[in-house]
Design an enzyme around this catalytic site. Structure first.
Site, PDB file in Angstrom:
ATOM      1  CB  CYS A  55       1.700  -0.125  16.023  1.00 35.56           C
ATOM      2  SG  CYS A  55       2.299   1.480  15.480  1.00 35.56           S
ATOM      3  CB  CYS A  59      -3.266   4.321  11.843  1.00 42.49           C
ATOM      4  SG  CYS A  59      -1.632   5.031  12.098  1.00 42.49           S
ATOM      5  CB  CYS A  62      -3.576   0.275  11.373  1.00 38.08           C
ATOM      6  SG  CYS A  62      -2.167  -0.850  11.222  1.00 38.08           S
ATOM      7  CB  CYS A  99       8.067  -3.539   0.575  1.00 38.41           C
ATOM      8  SG  CYS A  99       7.690  -2.190   1.711  1.00 38.41           S
ATOM      9  CB  CYS A 131      10.831  -1.021  -0.494  1.00 38.51           C
ATOM     10  SG  CYS A 131       9.690   0.249   0.080  1.00 38.51           S
ATOM     11  CB  CYS A 191       7.402   4.248  -1.832  1.00 41.29           C
ATOM     12  SG  CYS A 191       5.841   3.359  -2.015  1.00 41.29           S
ATOM     13  NE  ARG A 263       5.598   0.869  -5.983  1.00 46.26           N
ATOM     14  CZ  ARG A 263       6.504   0.336  -6.798  1.00 46.26           C
ATOM     15  NH1 ARG A 263       6.261  -0.800  -7.404  1.00 46.26           N
ATOM     16  NH2 ARG A 263       7.678   0.945  -7.002  1.00 46.26           N
TER      17      ARG A 263
HETATM   18  N1  SAM Z   1       4.036   1.611  10.515  1.00 49.33           N
HETATM   19  C1  SAM Z   1       4.462   2.128   9.283  1.00 49.33           C
HETATM   20  C2  SAM Z   1       3.720   3.350   8.868  1.00 49.33           C
HETATM   21  O1  SAM Z   1       2.591   3.550   9.310  1.00 49.33           O
HETATM   22  O2  SAM Z   1       4.264   4.123   8.091  1.00 49.33           O
HETATM   23  C3  SAM Z   1       4.444   1.139   8.136  1.00 49.33           C
HETATM   24  C4  SAM Z   1       3.333   0.134   7.974  1.00 49.33           C
HETATM   25  S1  SAM Z   1       1.725   0.762   7.510  1.00 49.33           S
HETATM   26  C5  SAM Z   1       0.773  -0.684   7.749  1.00 49.33           C
HETATM   27  C6  SAM Z   1       1.829   1.048   5.774  1.00 49.33           C
HETATM   28  C7  SAM Z   1       0.602   1.626   5.074  1.00 49.33           C
HETATM   29  O3  SAM Z   1      -0.351   0.607   4.830  1.00 49.33           O
HETATM   30  C8  SAM Z   1      -0.195   2.686   5.787  1.00 49.33           C
HETATM   31  O4  SAM Z   1       0.387   3.948   5.663  1.00 49.33           O
HETATM   32  C9  SAM Z   1      -1.521   2.632   5.066  1.00 49.33           C
HETATM   33  O5  SAM Z   1      -1.516   3.530   3.973  1.00 49.33           O
HETATM   34  C10 SAM Z   1      -1.588   1.195   4.558  1.00 49.33           C
HETATM   35  N2  SAM Z   1      -2.637   0.431   5.283  1.00 49.33           N
HETATM   36  C11 SAM Z   1      -2.576  -0.017   6.538  1.00 49.33           C
HETATM   37  N3  SAM Z   1      -3.703  -0.661   6.887  1.00 49.33           N
HETATM   38  C12 SAM Z   1      -4.526  -0.609   5.819  1.00 49.33           C
HETATM   39  C13 SAM Z   1      -5.837  -1.102   5.560  1.00 49.33           C
HETATM   40  N4  SAM Z   1      -6.550  -1.726   6.483  1.00 49.33           N
HETATM   41  N5  SAM Z   1      -6.365  -0.894   4.331  1.00 49.33           N
HETATM   42  C14 SAM Z   1      -5.640  -0.243   3.389  1.00 49.33           C
HETATM   43  N6  SAM Z   1      -4.406   0.252   3.578  1.00 49.33           N
HETATM   44  C15 SAM Z   1      -3.846   0.074   4.774  1.00 49.33           C
HETATM   45  C1  DTB Z   2       1.219   0.621   0.927  1.00 47.11           C
HETATM   46  O1  DTB Z   2       0.868   1.758   0.586  1.00 47.11           O
HETATM   47  N1  DTB Z   2       0.423  -0.424   0.972  1.00 47.11           N
HETATM   48  C2  DTB Z   2       1.142  -1.580   1.456  1.00 47.11           C
HETATM   49  C3  DTB Z   2       2.598  -1.069   1.548  1.00 47.11           C
HETATM   50  N2  DTB Z   2       2.447   0.310   1.261  1.00 47.11           N
HETATM   51  C4  DTB Z   2       3.348  -1.233   2.796  1.00 47.11           C
HETATM   52  C5  DTB Z   2       0.572  -2.068   2.753  1.00 47.11           C
HETATM   53  C6  DTB Z   2      -0.901  -2.356   2.693  1.00 47.11           C
HETATM   54  C7  DTB Z   2      -1.309  -2.904   3.998  1.00 47.11           C
HETATM   55  C8  DTB Z   2      -2.722  -3.334   4.009  1.00 47.11           C
HETATM   56  C9  DTB Z   2      -3.179  -3.783   5.346  1.00 47.11           C
HETATM   57  C10 DTB Z   2      -2.500  -4.993   5.897  1.00 47.11           C
HETATM   58  O2  DTB Z   2      -2.258  -5.982   5.173  1.00 47.11           O
HETATM   59  O3  DTB Z   2      -2.244  -4.993   7.109  1.00 47.11           O
HETATM   60 FE1  SF4 Z   3       1.315   1.619  13.416  1.00 48.14          FE
HETATM   61 FE2  SF4 Z   3      -0.445   0.666  11.686  1.00 48.14          FE
HETATM   62 FE3  SF4 Z   3      -0.254   3.274  12.046  1.00 48.14          FE
HETATM   63 FE4  SF4 Z   3       1.765   1.981  10.816  1.00 48.14          FE
HETATM   64  S1  SF4 Z   3      -0.326   2.224  10.071  1.00 48.14           S
HETATM   65  S2  SF4 Z   3       1.956   3.544  12.425  1.00 48.14           S
HETATM   66  S3  SF4 Z   3       1.663   0.016  11.907  1.00 48.14           S
HETATM   67  S4  SF4 Z   3      -0.911   1.767  13.599  1.00 48.14           S
END
Ligand code: SAM
Ligand code: DTB
Ligand code: SF4
Length: 329
Positions: A55, A59, A62, A99, A131, A191, A263
């Site tokens: 990506c 973030c 991530c 989802c 979702c 959501c 959730r």
């Molecule tokens: N790329 C899309 C976006 O950012 O909207 C969808 C996927 S993203 C991984 C979905 C959500 O997962 C993020 O907005 C964040 O709130 C949560 N998330 C991602 N990495 C995480 C982590 N290491 N710990 C907790 N929550 C996480």
């Molecule tokens: C949300 O708020 N939490 C979920 C779902 N929406 C998509 C994702 C959590 C991702 C946690 C980090 C991972 O597994 O990469």
């Molecule tokens: Fe990309 Fe992860 Fe950010 Fe979603 S949360 S936009 S997958 S870097």
């Protein structure tokens, strides 16, 4: 408690709720929960990363950002057959919501989006709430997903507007809000939630809850994530939040947004059954099941079945809101 569905909450009111001694807070949230939700019912959802890694966004929490050296490798979009197979497994193991997540900055009108549309159609025919979380999108793209049978779209605000720039620099809070508006305009269920443990203050958490609870319509679904620190990311060394902080966030969300599904999302892998029980008492009524969230570990189905049994929880039906509204007509 006659007028508790409100979207005119002030920051001060929210702070007062958030700062309540924890047992009192749980008790108040429990009362709201009893009035608006079926106590003891928890929706089981399944996540699938259909497009992992690579990506462009930065973030800082991530595992999927290409800017950091993490254990996650970039992959291509999964095939239709693989996705439908996983959705069927999810259904057979008791999930009612599926989802699909993609590590995209935003949706593009390309062949991958055409494939996503087919996947949404396929999962919808299985009778699951479908979702997606695909990053930013336009109103037209949201409408296309809706027409294909998408039920909800996940797009988190993550933290307060003020703290956002410390976590992500490649997009703005305004960009996120615009996508939420597009999702709403298409008639999709929203959501939207956040993450705690990013180094933010209590005030940032309060402000995030304020933004969510003062939207014209509350999000139907509010995920509360506890940061899962991922090695290689800028936040990889942060300590995990205390369970009390998760409970406080959940309880405040429940009081502010009584009808929403709250959730208990990322962070459950490190929580005992007792700790999760506190989250359910505080108003959480959904979990993600399966051994993996998108890329990080999660308790498996066996542990969750044992927990449901121990706590006397029952899995919630899909499309429950629509079914109850249809009965009232
Ligand atoms: N790329 C899309 C976006 O950012 O909207 C969808 C996927 S993203 C991984 C979905 C959500 O997962 C993020 O907005 C964040 O709130 C949560 N998330 C991602 N990495 C995480 C982590 N290491 N710990 C907790 N929550 C996480
Ligand atoms: C949300 O708020 N939490 C979920 C779902 N929406 C998509 C994702 C959590 C991702 C946690 C980090 C991972 O597994 O990469
Ligand atoms: Fe990309 Fe992860 Fe950010 Fe979603 S949360 S936009 S997958 S870097």
């Amino acid at each position: 408690m006659t007028n508790d569905i409100r979207n005119n909450w002030t920051i001060e009111e929210i702070r007062e709720i958030y700062d309540t001694p924890i047992l009192q807070l749980i008790s108040r949230a429990g009362e709201v929960h009893k009035k608006y939700q079926a106590t003891g019912e928890v929706q089981v959802c399944t996540l699938l990363s259909v497009k992992t890694g690579g990506c462009q966004e930065d973030c800082s929490y991530c595992s999927q950002s290409s800017r950091y050296d993490t254990a996650v490798e970039a992959e291509k979009l999964l095939s239709y057959e693989d996705v439908i197979g996983s959705a069927l497994d999810a259904k057979n193991s008791g999930s009612t919501r599926f989802c699909m997540g993609a590590a995209w900055r935003n949706v593009r009108d390309n062949s991958d989006f055409d494939k996503m549309i087919e996947m949404v159609k396929g999962v919808n025919t299985l009778g699951l709430e479908v979702c997606c979380t695909l990053g930013m999108l336009t109103e037209e793209q949201a409408k296309r997903l809706k027409e294909a049978g998408l039920y909800a779209y996940n797009h988190n605000l993550d933290t307060s507007e003020e703290y956002y720039g410390n976590v992500i620099t490649t997009r703005t809070y305004g960009d996120r809000l615009k996508t939420l508006d597009n999702v709403e305009k298409a008639g999709l269920s929203v959501c939207c939630g956040g993450i705690i443990g990013l180094g933010e203050s209590d005030d940032d958490r309060i402000k995030l809850l304020h933004t969510l609870a003062t939207r014209k319509a509350h999000p139907e679904s509010v995920p509360v994530n506890a940061l899962v620190p991922v090695e290689g990311t800028p936040l990889g060394d942060l300590p995990r939040v205390k369970v009390w902080e998760v409970v406080r966030m959940i309880a405040t969300a429940r009081i502010l947004m009584p009808k929403a599904m709250v959730r208990l999302s990322a962070g459950r892998n490190e929580m005992s059954y007792e700790q999760q029980a506190l989250c359910f008492l505080a108003g959480a009524n959904s979990i993600f099941s399966g051994e993996k969230l998108l890329t990080t570990p999660n308790p498996g189905c066996d542990a969750d079945s044992e927990m449901f049994e121990l706590l006397g929880l029952t899995p919630r039906d899909s499309f429950k809101l629509e079914k109850s509204e249809a009965l009232q007509e």
